[in-house]
Design an enzyme around this catalytic site. Structure first.
Site, PDB file in Angstrom:
ATOM      1  N   TYR A 102     -30.740 -11.759 -15.409  1.00  0.00           N
ATOM      2  CA  TYR A 102     -31.713 -11.001 -15.650  1.00  0.00           C
ATOM      3  C   TYR A 102     -31.679  -9.879 -14.873  1.00  0.00           C
ATOM      4  O   TYR A 102     -32.704  -9.046 -15.107  1.00  0.00           O
ATOM      5  CB  TYR A 102     -32.971 -11.350 -16.372  1.00  0.00           C
ATOM      6  CG  TYR A 102     -32.991 -12.259 -16.896  1.00  0.00           C
ATOM      7  CD1 TYR A 102     -32.259 -12.358 -18.036  1.00  0.00           C
ATOM      8  CD2 TYR A 102     -33.758 -13.597 -17.286  1.00  0.00           C
ATOM      9  CE1 TYR A 102     -32.189 -13.598 -18.798  1.00  0.00           C
ATOM     10  CE2 TYR A 102     -33.878 -14.598 -18.035  1.00  0.00           C
ATOM     11  CZ  TYR A 102     -32.980 -14.849 -19.205  1.00  0.00           C
ATOM     12  OH  TYR A 102     -32.958 -15.787 -19.737  1.00  0.00           O
ATOM     13  N   ARG A 158     -52.558 -11.281 -21.726  1.00  0.00           N
ATOM     14  CA  ARG A 158     -52.291 -12.419 -22.192  1.00  0.00           C
ATOM     15  C   ARG A 158     -51.411 -13.538 -21.495  1.00  0.00           C
ATOM     16  O   ARG A 158     -51.512 -14.839 -21.985  1.00  0.00           O
ATOM     17  CB  ARG A 158     -51.266 -11.272 -23.197  1.00  0.00           C
ATOM     18  CG  ARG A 158     -51.402 -10.752 -23.935  1.00  0.00           C
ATOM     19  CD  ARG A 158     -49.883 -10.847 -25.210  1.00  0.00           C
ATOM     20  NE  ARG A 158     -51.029  -9.545 -25.894  1.00  0.00           N
ATOM     21  CZ  ARG A 158     -50.105  -9.149 -27.411  1.00  0.00           C
ATOM     22  NH1 ARG A 158     -48.677  -8.462 -26.727  1.00  0.00           N
ATOM     23  NH2 ARG A 158     -50.299  -8.384 -27.534  1.00  0.00           N
ATOM     24  N   HIS A 173     -26.204 -20.897 -18.822  1.00  0.00           N
ATOM     25  CA  HIS A 173     -27.248 -20.488 -19.167  1.00  0.00           C
ATOM     26  C   HIS A 173     -26.276 -20.624 -20.721  1.00  0.00           C
ATOM     27  O   HIS A 173     -27.454 -20.674 -22.048  1.00  0.00           O
ATOM     28  CB  HIS A 173     -26.496 -19.171 -18.839  1.00  0.00           C
ATOM     29  CG  HIS A 173     -27.768 -17.568 -18.960  1.00  0.00           C
ATOM     30  ND1 HIS A 173     -28.732 -16.663 -18.486  1.00  0.00           N
ATOM     31  CD2 HIS A 173     -28.352 -17.867 -20.634  1.00  0.00           C
ATOM     32  CE1 HIS A 173     -29.059 -16.071 -19.433  1.00  0.00           C
ATOM     33  NE2 HIS A 173     -29.591 -16.933 -20.304  1.00  0.00           N
ATOM     34  N   LEU A 206     -42.436 -17.911 -29.846  1.00  0.00           N
ATOM     35  CA  LEU A 206     -43.402 -16.873 -30.539  1.00  0.00           C
ATOM     36  C   LEU A 206     -42.534 -15.668 -31.302  1.00  0.00           C
ATOM     37  O   LEU A 206     -43.042 -15.111 -32.056  1.00  0.00           O
ATOM     38  CB  LEU A 206     -44.142 -16.170 -28.796  1.00  0.00           C
ATOM     39  CG  LEU A 206     -45.263 -16.367 -28.618  1.00  0.00           C
ATOM     40  CD1 LEU A 206     -45.674 -15.696 -27.179  1.00  0.00           C
ATOM     41  CD2 LEU A 206     -45.960 -17.695 -28.652  1.00  0.00           C
TER      42      LEU A 206
HETATM   43  N1  LIG Z   1     -31.503 -19.211 -22.127  1.00  0.00           N
HETATM   44  C1  LIG Z   1     -31.463 -18.171 -22.851  1.00  0.00           C
HETATM   45  O1  LIG Z   1     -30.321 -18.192 -23.731  1.00  0.00           O
HETATM   46  C2  LIG Z   1     -32.723 -17.177 -23.385  1.00  0.00           C
HETATM   47  C3  LIG Z   1     -34.691 -17.581 -22.201  1.00  0.00           C
HETATM   48  N2  LIG Z   1     -35.238 -16.976 -21.759  1.00  0.00           N
HETATM   49  C4  LIG Z   1     -36.034 -17.140 -21.508  1.00  0.00           C
HETATM   50  O2  LIG Z   1     -37.378 -16.744 -22.423  1.00  0.00           O
HETATM   51  C5  LIG Z   1     -38.192 -16.295 -21.772  1.00  0.00           C
HETATM   52  C6  LIG Z   1     -39.518 -16.489 -23.337  1.00  0.00           C
HETATM   53  O3  LIG Z   1     -38.112 -15.574 -24.151  1.00  0.00           O
HETATM   54  P1  LIG Z   1     -39.076 -14.524 -25.377  1.00  0.00           P
HETATM   55  O4  LIG Z   1     -38.015 -14.906 -26.475  1.00  0.00           O
HETATM   56  O5  LIG Z   1     -38.465 -13.400 -24.773  1.00  0.00           O
HETATM   57  O6  LIG Z   1     -40.556 -14.644 -25.268  1.00  0.00           O
HETATM   58  P2  LIG Z   1     -41.925 -15.460 -26.470  1.00  0.00           P
HETATM   59  O7  LIG Z   1     -40.923 -15.940 -27.303  1.00  0.00           O
HETATM   60  O8  LIG Z   1     -42.329 -15.623 -25.948  1.00  0.00           O
HETATM   61  O9  LIG Z   1     -41.972 -13.597 -26.846  1.00  0.00           O
HETATM   62  C7  LIG Z   1     -42.332 -12.889 -26.211  1.00  0.00           C
HETATM   63  C8  LIG Z   1     -42.585 -11.944 -27.130  1.00  0.00           C
HETATM   64  O10 LIG Z   1     -44.226 -11.970 -27.091  1.00  0.00           O
HETATM   65  C9  LIG Z   1     -45.184 -11.177 -27.576  1.00  0.00           C
HETATM   66  N3  LIG Z   1     -45.895 -11.705 -26.483  1.00  0.00           N
HETATM   67  C10 LIG Z   1     -46.576 -12.622 -25.721  1.00  0.00           C
HETATM   68  N4  LIG Z   1     -47.954 -13.139 -25.871  1.00  0.00           N
HETATM   69  C11 LIG Z   1     -47.998 -12.731 -26.868  1.00  0.00           C
HETATM   70  C12 LIG Z   1     -49.933 -12.987 -27.528  1.00  0.00           C
HETATM   71  N5  LIG Z   1     -50.313 -13.760 -27.242  1.00  0.00           N
HETATM   72  N6  LIG Z   1     -49.890 -12.126 -28.719  1.00  0.00           N
HETATM   73  C13 LIG Z   1     -49.188 -11.361 -28.704  1.00  0.00           C
HETATM   74  N7  LIG Z   1     -47.517 -11.035 -28.679  1.00  0.00           N
HETATM   75  C14 LIG Z   1     -47.208 -11.548 -27.734  1.00  0.00           C
HETATM   76  C15 LIG Z   1     -44.341 -10.235 -25.459  1.00  0.00           C
HETATM   77  O11 LIG Z   1     -44.546  -8.562 -25.821  1.00  0.00           O
HETATM   78  P3  LIG Z   1     -45.647  -8.249 -25.185  1.00  0.00           P
HETATM   79  O12 LIG Z   1     -44.619  -7.840 -23.409  1.00  0.00           O
HETATM   80  O13 LIG Z   1     -46.101  -7.006 -25.479  1.00  0.00           O
HETATM   81  O14 LIG Z   1     -46.727  -8.770 -24.998  1.00  0.00           O
HETATM   82  C16 LIG Z   1     -43.043 -10.382 -26.111  1.00  0.00           C
HETATM   83  O15 LIG Z   1     -42.477  -9.100 -26.690  1.00  0.00           O
HETATM   84  C17 LIG Z   1     -37.904 -14.924 -21.466  1.00  0.00           C
HETATM   85  O16 LIG Z   1     -38.252 -13.906 -20.539  1.00  0.00           O
HETATM   86  C18 LIG Z   1     -36.560 -16.091 -20.181  1.00  0.00           C
HETATM   87  O17 LIG Z   1     -36.911 -16.253 -19.378  1.00  0.00           O
HETATM   88  C19 LIG Z   1     -34.958 -16.219 -23.509  1.00  0.00           C
HETATM   89  C20 LIG Z   1     -33.881 -15.739 -24.192  1.00  0.00           C
HETATM   90  C21 LIG Z   1     -33.158 -16.649 -23.971  1.00  0.00           C
HETATM   91  O1  LIG Z   2     -33.594 -13.794 -21.707  1.00  0.00           O
HETATM   92  C1  LIG Z   2     -32.439 -13.854 -22.376  1.00  0.00           C
HETATM   93  N1  LIG Z   2     -32.448 -12.515 -23.781  1.00  0.00           N
HETATM   94  C2  LIG Z   2     -31.139 -12.979 -23.528  1.00  0.00           C
HETATM   95  C3  LIG Z   2     -30.830 -12.144 -25.424  1.00  0.00           C
HETATM   96  C4  LIG Z   2     -29.411 -12.681 -25.891  1.00  0.00           C
HETATM   97  C5  LIG Z   2     -28.856 -13.815 -25.299  1.00  0.00           C
HETATM   98  C6  LIG Z   2     -29.348 -13.970 -23.850  1.00  0.00           C
HETATM   99  C7  LIG Z   2     -30.541 -13.713 -23.654  1.00  0.00           C
HETATM  100  C8  LIG Z   2     -31.681 -14.390 -21.994  1.00  0.00           C
HETATM  101  O2  LIG Z   2     -31.350 -15.274 -21.243  1.00  0.00           O
END
Ligand SMILES: NC(=O)C1=CN([C@@H]2O[C@H](COP(=O)(O)OP(=O)(O)OC[C@H]3O[C@@H](n4cnc5c(N)ncnc54)[C@H](OP(=O)(O)O)[C@@H]3O)[C@@H](O)[C@H]2O)C=CC1
Ligand SMILES: O=C1Nc2ccccc2C1=O
Length: 300
Positions: free
Chosen positions: A58, A256, A117, A207
């Protein structure tokens, strides 16, 4: 509630992610470093967040390290998770080679949790490192005390079984996967298998349904939101928690963060959980790693 605590004994609660959206944001703005992320993390810590999720890939570990230092919080009161990244096809730095760089960026001498990962490795590549080799080194890192807990991310049942060999003193303690009502199993049977084997499932993408344009699930979340006086995000995060799964969520909005983390003072009843399950299953959706999992026809 799960059995894990920070080093000082604080219960491990839901985490704040600094994932690829932050990485993409930094890239778009051509930033080597994001003071906006540092400020957001400091506000989050001030608001009571004690669990931060990052990853080598990241490019946000430096911001996490600075925010924790500048916030003045004791390191042992925080839980830091990061993830070891390896190339699918080519040579990668090994866990033992990269750990000191990770610790330096995070300004700490230990991690609370280190995850592999993803399990996707090209078995035909002579230079890529196998998941068993990674896990051997993860075991060493735990023995050395550089990492308190070790785990995996995006692992399915077959991948988890590869790490169950008696050779490994430490088995995966965590599996971080995509989870929400419209993806109740990232791969077949993974949630039950993990939980039956004492592996704490962490959810990312909780979410995701908020991004849907329409559907009965969203309508029901709206209905619950007015009935319970909670936001749809709080309901989705609480739903995840009641499945015995620890959510990792993210937002760029400090207001948020406060709201999203207030999910420990209400409960959904069994009927509400079942209805979310049913309506989610009617609207299957995978947000991440779509190519890697495309051979699974059903998602729930
Ligand atoms: N291990 C892996 O392969 C992965 C790990 N991750 C981890 O998980 C974390 C979270 O993943 P992600 O899928 O992004 O998360 P979420 O499902 O939590 O979605 C986040 C999104 O939701 C929006 N959001 C947050 N709060 C609200 C609210 N109260 N109302 C409306 N919209 C909201 C945010 O927008 P806004 O910023 O505008 O609030 C953001 O775009 C990542 O940051 C990472 O650390 C993620 C993907 C893959
Ligand atoms: O936060 C992440 N976003 C991603 C998108 C694709 C693959 C992995 C990830 C993460 O770990």
């Amino acid at each position: 509630m799960n059995k894990y605590t920070t080093k000082s004994g604080r219960p491990l609660t839901l985490g704040l992610g600094t994932g690829s959206k932050w990485k993409d944001y930094k890239r778009e703005k051509q930033l080597a470093f994001s003071s906006e992320l540092v400020d957001l993390l400091k506000n989050a810590i001030e608001a009571g967040v004690r669990h931060i999720d990052t990853a080598y890939v990241y490019n946000t570990q430096t911001e996490v390290g600075i925010a924790i230092k500048e916030s003045g919080i004791r390191r042992e009161d925080m839980w830091i998770t990061t993830k070891y990244f390896h190339s699918r096809v080519g040579p990668s730095k090994r866990p033992l080679e990269v750990i000191d760089e990770i610790l330096t960026q995070l300004q700490t001498d230990y991690l609370d949790l280190l995850l592999i990962h993803h399990p996707f490795v090209d078995k035909n590549s002579e230079t890529s490192i196998s998941i068993e080799e990674m896990w051997r080194e993860f075991n060493q890192l735990k023995t050395q005390g550089k990492v308190r807990e070790i785990g995996v991310s995006n692992f399915g049942v077959a991948d988890l079984k590869k790490l169950s060999s008696a050779e490994f003193a430490f088995k995966p303690a965590f599996n971080q996967i995509e989870f929400h009502p419209s993806l109740q199993n990232q791969s077949p049977g993974v949630v039950k298998f993990s939980q039956d084997n004492g592996i704490l499932v962490e959810a990312y993408g909780s979410l995701t349904p908020l991004g849907f344009e329409k559907g009965q699930l969203l309508e029901y979340l709206e209905e619950l939101s007015s009935q319970l006086n909670r936001t749809k995000a709080q309901i989705l995060l609480r739903y995840t928690l009641q499945k015995g799964i620890l959510p990792i969520t993210t937002t760029k909005n400090s207001e948020r963060i406060k709201q999203n983390f207030e999910i420990y003072d209400f409960k959904l009843d069994d009927g509400q959980i079942e209805r979310i399950d049913e309506l989610g299953a009617l609207q299957e959706h995978r947000e991440y790693f779509t190519k890697d999992f495309e051979h699974y026809s059903s998602l729930v």
